[in-house]
Design a protein around this motif. Structure first.
Motif, short mmCIF file in Angstrom:
data_model
loop_
_atom_site.label_atom_id
_atom_site.label_comp_id
_atom_site.label_asym_id
_atom_site.label_seq_id
_atom_site.Cartn_x
_atom_site.Cartn_y
_atom_site.Cartn_z
N ASP A 193 -27.52 10.89 -31.70
CA ASP A 193 -28.84 11.20 -31.92
C ASP A 193 -30.12 9.98 -32.15
OD1 ASP A 193 -28.21 13.85 -31.77
OD2 ASP A 193 -28.46 14.11 -33.83
N TYR A 194 -29.31 8.99 -32.48
CA TYR A 194 -30.12 7.74 -32.66
C TYR A 194 -30.14 7.06 -31.35
CZ TYR A 194 -29.36 8.86 -37.62
OH TYR A 194 -29.32 9.42 -38.66
N ILE A 195 -29.35 7.14 -30.33
CA ILE A 195 -29.33 6.45 -29.17
C ILE A 195 -30.01 7.02 -27.92
CG2 ILE A 195 -27.48 5.57 -27.40
CD1 ILE A 195 -26.87 4.54 -30.23
N LEU A 196 -30.02 8.20 -28.21
CA LEU A 196 -30.73 9.18 -27.21
C LEU A 196 -32.18 8.64 -26.65
CD1 LEU A 196 -29.24 12.76 -27.57
CD2 LEU A 196 -28.58 11.18 -25.73
N PRO A 197 -33.12 8.35 -27.74
CA PRO A 197 -34.38 7.99 -27.56
C PRO A 197 -34.63 6.58 -26.80
CG PRO A 197 -33.95 8.88 -29.79
CD PRO A 197 -32.83 8.57 -29.20
N LEU A 198 -33.56 5.93 -26.96
CA LEU A 198 -33.42 4.53 -26.11
C LEU A 198 -33.22 4.54 -24.69
CD1 LEU A 198 -31.71 2.42 -28.85
CD2 LEU A 198 -34.20 2.65 -28.62
N LEU A 199 -32.80 5.96 -24.23
CA LEU A 199 -32.74 5.94 -22.83
C LEU A 199 -33.84 5.86 -21.95
CD1 LEU A 199 -30.03 8.99 -22.84
CD2 LEU A 199 -29.48 6.59 -22.15
N GLY A 200 -34.91 6.02 -22.91
CA GLY A 200 -36.17 6.21 -22.25
C GLY A 200 -36.70 4.94 -22.33
N SER A 201 -36.58 3.89 -22.94
CA SER A 201 -36.75 2.52 -23.27
C SER A 201 -37.46 1.81 -21.78
CB SER A 201 -35.92 1.71 -23.95
OG SER A 201 -36.42 0.29 -24.00
N PRO A 202 -38.45 1.14 -21.90
CA PRO A 202 -38.93 0.24 -20.85
C PRO A 202 -38.14 -0.91 -20.44
CG PRO A 202 -40.34 -0.25 -22.78
CD PRO A 202 -39.51 1.23 -23.15
N ASP A 203 -37.30 -1.25 -21.38
CA ASP A 203 -36.32 -2.45 -21.19
C ASP A 203 -35.29 -2.02 -20.45
OD1 ASP A 203 -35.72 -5.24 -22.12
OD2 ASP A 203 -33.93 -4.26 -22.69
N PRO A 204 -34.85 -2.36 -19.49
CA PRO A 204 -33.53 -1.96 -18.61
C PRO A 204 -32.13 -2.20 -19.35
CG PRO A 204 -35.15 -3.31 -17.18
CD PRO A 204 -35.67 -3.49 -18.53
N GLY A 205 -32.33 -3.52 -20.05
CA GLY A 205 -31.12 -3.92 -20.80
C GLY A 205 -30.94 -2.93 -22.00
N ILE A 206 -31.73 -2.50 -22.52
CA ILE A 206 -31.68 -1.66 -23.72
C ILE A 206 -31.14 -0.24 -23.04
CG2 ILE A 206 -32.89 0.07 -25.40
CD1 ILE A 206 -34.25 -2.32 -26.22
N ARG A 207 -31.60 0.34 -22.03
CA ARG A 207 -31.08 1.64 -21.40
C ARG A 207 -29.61 1.43 -20.82
NH1 ARG A 207 -35.32 4.27 -16.92
NH2 ARG A 207 -37.12 4.31 -18.17
N GLN A 208 -29.36 0.33 -20.39
CA GLN A 208 -28.04 0.04 -19.90
C GLN A 208 -27.02 0.19 -21.00
OE1 GLN A 208 -28.05 -3.42 -17.58
NE2 GLN A 208 -29.33 -2.69 -16.13
N ARG A 209 -27.36 -0.43 -22.24
CA ARG A 209 -26.42 -0.56 -23.42
C ARG A 209 -26.27 0.86 -24.05
NH1 ARG A 209 -28.90 -5.43 -22.97
NH2 ARG A 209 -27.70 -7.36 -23.74
N ALA A 210 -27.55 1.55 -23.94
CA ALA A 210 -27.46 2.76 -24.40
C ALA A 210 -26.63 3.71 -23.78
CB ALA A 210 -28.87 3.41 -24.56
N VAL A 211 -26.45 3.66 -22.39
CA VAL A 211 -25.69 4.56 -21.99
C VAL A 211 -24.30 3.84 -22.20
CG1 VAL A 211 -24.77 4.66 -19.56
CG2 VAL A 211 -27.07 4.83 -19.80
N ALA A 212 -23.79 2.78 -22.25
CA ALA A 212 -22.74 2.21 -22.60
C ALA A 212 -22.16 2.81 -23.73
CB ALA A 212 -22.49 0.90 -22.51
N VAL A 213 -22.84 2.81 -25.01
CA VAL A 213 -22.70 3.36 -26.23
C VAL A 213 -22.29 4.72 -26.18
CG1 VAL A 213 -23.43 3.76 -28.36
CG2 VAL A 213 -23.84 1.57 -27.42
N LEU A 214 -23.21 5.61 -25.29
CA LEU A 214 -23.05 6.99 -25.29
C LEU A 214 -21.50 7.29 -24.41
CD1 LEU A 214 -26.38 8.06 -24.42
CD2 LEU A 214 -25.13 8.82 -26.51
N GLU A 215 -21.26 6.40 -23.51
CA GLU A 215 -20.01 6.71 -22.61
C GLU A 215 -18.71 6.29 -23.69
OE1 GLU A 215 -20.55 4.44 -19.21
OE2 GLU A 215 -21.54 6.03 -18.26
N ASN A 216 -19.05 5.13 -24.39
CA ASN A 216 -17.73 5.05 -25.30
C ASN A 216 -17.53 5.98 -26.68
OD1 ASN A 216 -15.83 2.71 -26.19
ND2 ASN A 216 -16.95 2.69 -27.97
N ALA A 217 -18.66 6.49 -26.89
CA ALA A 217 -18.46 7.75 -27.78
C ALA A 217 -18.26 8.96 -27.02
CB ALA A 217 -20.01 7.77 -28.70
N ARG A 218 -17.71 8.90 -25.90
CA ARG A 218 -17.36 10.15 -25.17
C ARG A 218 -18.34 11.11 -25.01
NH1 ARG A 218 -13.01 8.18 -27.75
NH2 ARG A 218 -11.22 7.58 -26.73
N TRP A 219 -19.66 11.02 -25.18
CA TRP A 219 -20.76 11.88 -25.31
C TRP A 219 -21.10 12.37 -23.72
CZ3 TRP A 219 -25.49 11.94 -22.49
CH2 TRP A 219 -26.23 12.94 -22.89
#
Length: 456
Positions: free
Chosen positions: A337-363
């Motif tokens: 729930d804390y990661i999902l809002p960062l998917l809309g970040s204007p920073d591409p690096g933050i988006r990519q990291r947010a995706v990686a964290v979610l995938e690692n958490a098996r979301w």
């Protein structure tokens, strides 16, 4: 002919030496009358030297003649007259000094202000003209005016000096701060109130309060320990040290004080009351402080993941990236729930990291806006089109992203053409796409043409 010209030049110089008044000799003989007469010499250098000599002699009988000489057209002579009157040290010259503050030439105004600062008079008649001169366009004049105001402990003067703390020149701000410190207790409350004025440097005010050394300022310094500016926290802690204050209890105030001094071990000894101040550091400040605060919290036994989650709300993008990088090492669910809002970040690096964290958490993304934001962050536009209506909101927001607005607009058009939307959603898409087309059609450049063709 050349010899004749040289002879004429030598003769002229000799005549000049013969007829130029000998100012040093006149001063040595205490020839006041002769020097007064010399104030009318044709040579401005001579007139200036005569005024300077009269000042050095200190004979008050020359006051009227010097006041009359102030009408001189040469600014250097007028300045010499002002300085001479200053040396005569009589209250009779004060009104004349005020007159010099209104001179058309900034050099003369500076001489007037400098002379008044040297005299150090506390004559109340000077307050009004001095306060008016505080607004002079010349910074040097303003500097000397502040110096001249130092002897006054008047509340009106103190109030007028506060805005000078935001002067464009650092030297003027510094002398104003020194003046307020010199005025002592009467300036304390006004200085404290000035902390709420945005245009005035809070650091300068804290420095002034520190130099005053008044214990009544302690609550102000303690309040600044919670500032969003860490440099101000450091300055407040230094001020408390100078006054001789030290925390008596192991509470949040003590924790903020030790944080400002970067004595992290003291926070550990305080224990639970230090947790919230440390988390505030993680949430608010830059990477270096954030790292130290997290390490301290870890030594105190707080689960690291809680500190890392707090990092995600820090406005500093570098801190957000560091927090996401650290969260990659934690498997399982619980922080999505804390990661999902960062998917809309204007920073591409933050988006990519947010995706990686979610995938690692098996979301697993679902057929909703969060799932659409996840696919947008991965640039999986086909999945967004297949999702349909739930993807409309995230895609509309993506139109503000210059790097992916083309793909987002194409996906929206595809969803629009599918027909599986309510009238409200179709209206929003149509309006947004029309605005994009109008913007492209209004452009005359080749790039605008390419953008439109690419979209079509």
């Amino acid at each position: 002919q050349e010899v004749q010209m040289n002879m004429q030049s030598i003769a002229a110089n000799k005549l000049k030496q013969l007829f130029t008044p000998n100012i040093p000799k006149m001063a040595e003989k205490k020839d006041v009358e002769g020097l007064i007469n010399t104030l009318h010499d044709r040579n401005p250098d001579v007139r200036q030297a005569a005024a300077e000599a009269l000042g050095q002699m200190g004979d008050t009988t020359a006051v009227n003649a010097l006041v009359e000489a102030y009408k001189d057209a040469d600014q250097y002579v007028r300045c010499a007259v002002v300085e001479a009157l200053e040396q005569l040290d009589t209250t009779a010259v004060l009104p004349f000094m005020v007159r010099a503050l209104n001179d058309n030439d900034p050099y003369v105004r500076t001489c007037g202000a400098k002379s008044l600062s040297k005299i150090g008079s506390t004559d109340p008649r000077l307050i009004k003209p001095l306060l008016t001169a505080l607004k002079d366009n010349d910074a040097q004049v303003r500097w000397y005016i502040v110096e001249a105001l130092m002897p006054f402990k008047d509340q009106q003067v103190i109030s007028a000096l506060i805005p000078v703390l935001s002067d464009t020149k650092m030297s003027v701000r510094k002398v104003a701060m020194d003046a307020l410190v010199n005025m002592g207790p009467p300036a304390l409350k006004i200085l404290i109130d000035a902390l709420q004025v945005p245009s005035i440097s809070r650091a300068d005010i804290i420095e002034a309060l520190k130099n005053m050394g008044d214990e009544r300022a302690i609550p102000v310094f303690i309040d600044v320990l919670n500032s969003q500016d860490f440099n101000l926290r450091v300055a407040a802690a230094a001020a408390l040290d100078q006054i001789g204050w030290a925390p008596q209890n192991e509470d949040e105030t003590a924790a903020r004080y030790w944080i400002a001094k970067k004595e992290w071990a003291r926070c550990i000894s305080i224990g639970e009351p230090a947790v919230r101040p440390l988390l505030h550091i993680v949430k608010t400040f830059g990477p270096e402080l954030c790292k130290q605060a997290i390490e301290t919290l870890g030594e105190m036994g707080l689960p690291v993941i809680e500190s890392l989650i707090v990092m995600l709300s820090n406005p500093n993008l570098e801190v957000q990236r560091a927090g996401l990088d650290s969260l990659k090492g934690f498997e399982g669910a619980g922080h999505e729930d804390y990661i999902l809002p960062l998917l809309g970040s204007p920073d591409p690096g933050i988006r990519q990291r947010a995706v990686a964290v979610l995938e690692n958490a098996r979301w697993a993304p679902m057929n909703n806006e969060a799932g659409a934001a996840y696919y947008i962050a991965k640039s999986d536009w086909i999945k967004c089109i297949l999702m349909g209506a739930p993807a409309v909101g995230p895609l509309l927001r993506e139109l503000d992203n210059c790097k992916s607005k083309h793909q987002a607009s194409i996906a929206l058009r595809a969803i629009y053409d599918s027909g599986d939307l309510c009238d409200e959603a179709r209206g929003k898409i149509r309006l947004s796409l029309d605005k994009i087309m109008q913007a492209w059609q209004a452009g005359d450049s080749l790039e605008a043409y390419k953008d439109e063709r690419r979209w079509r």
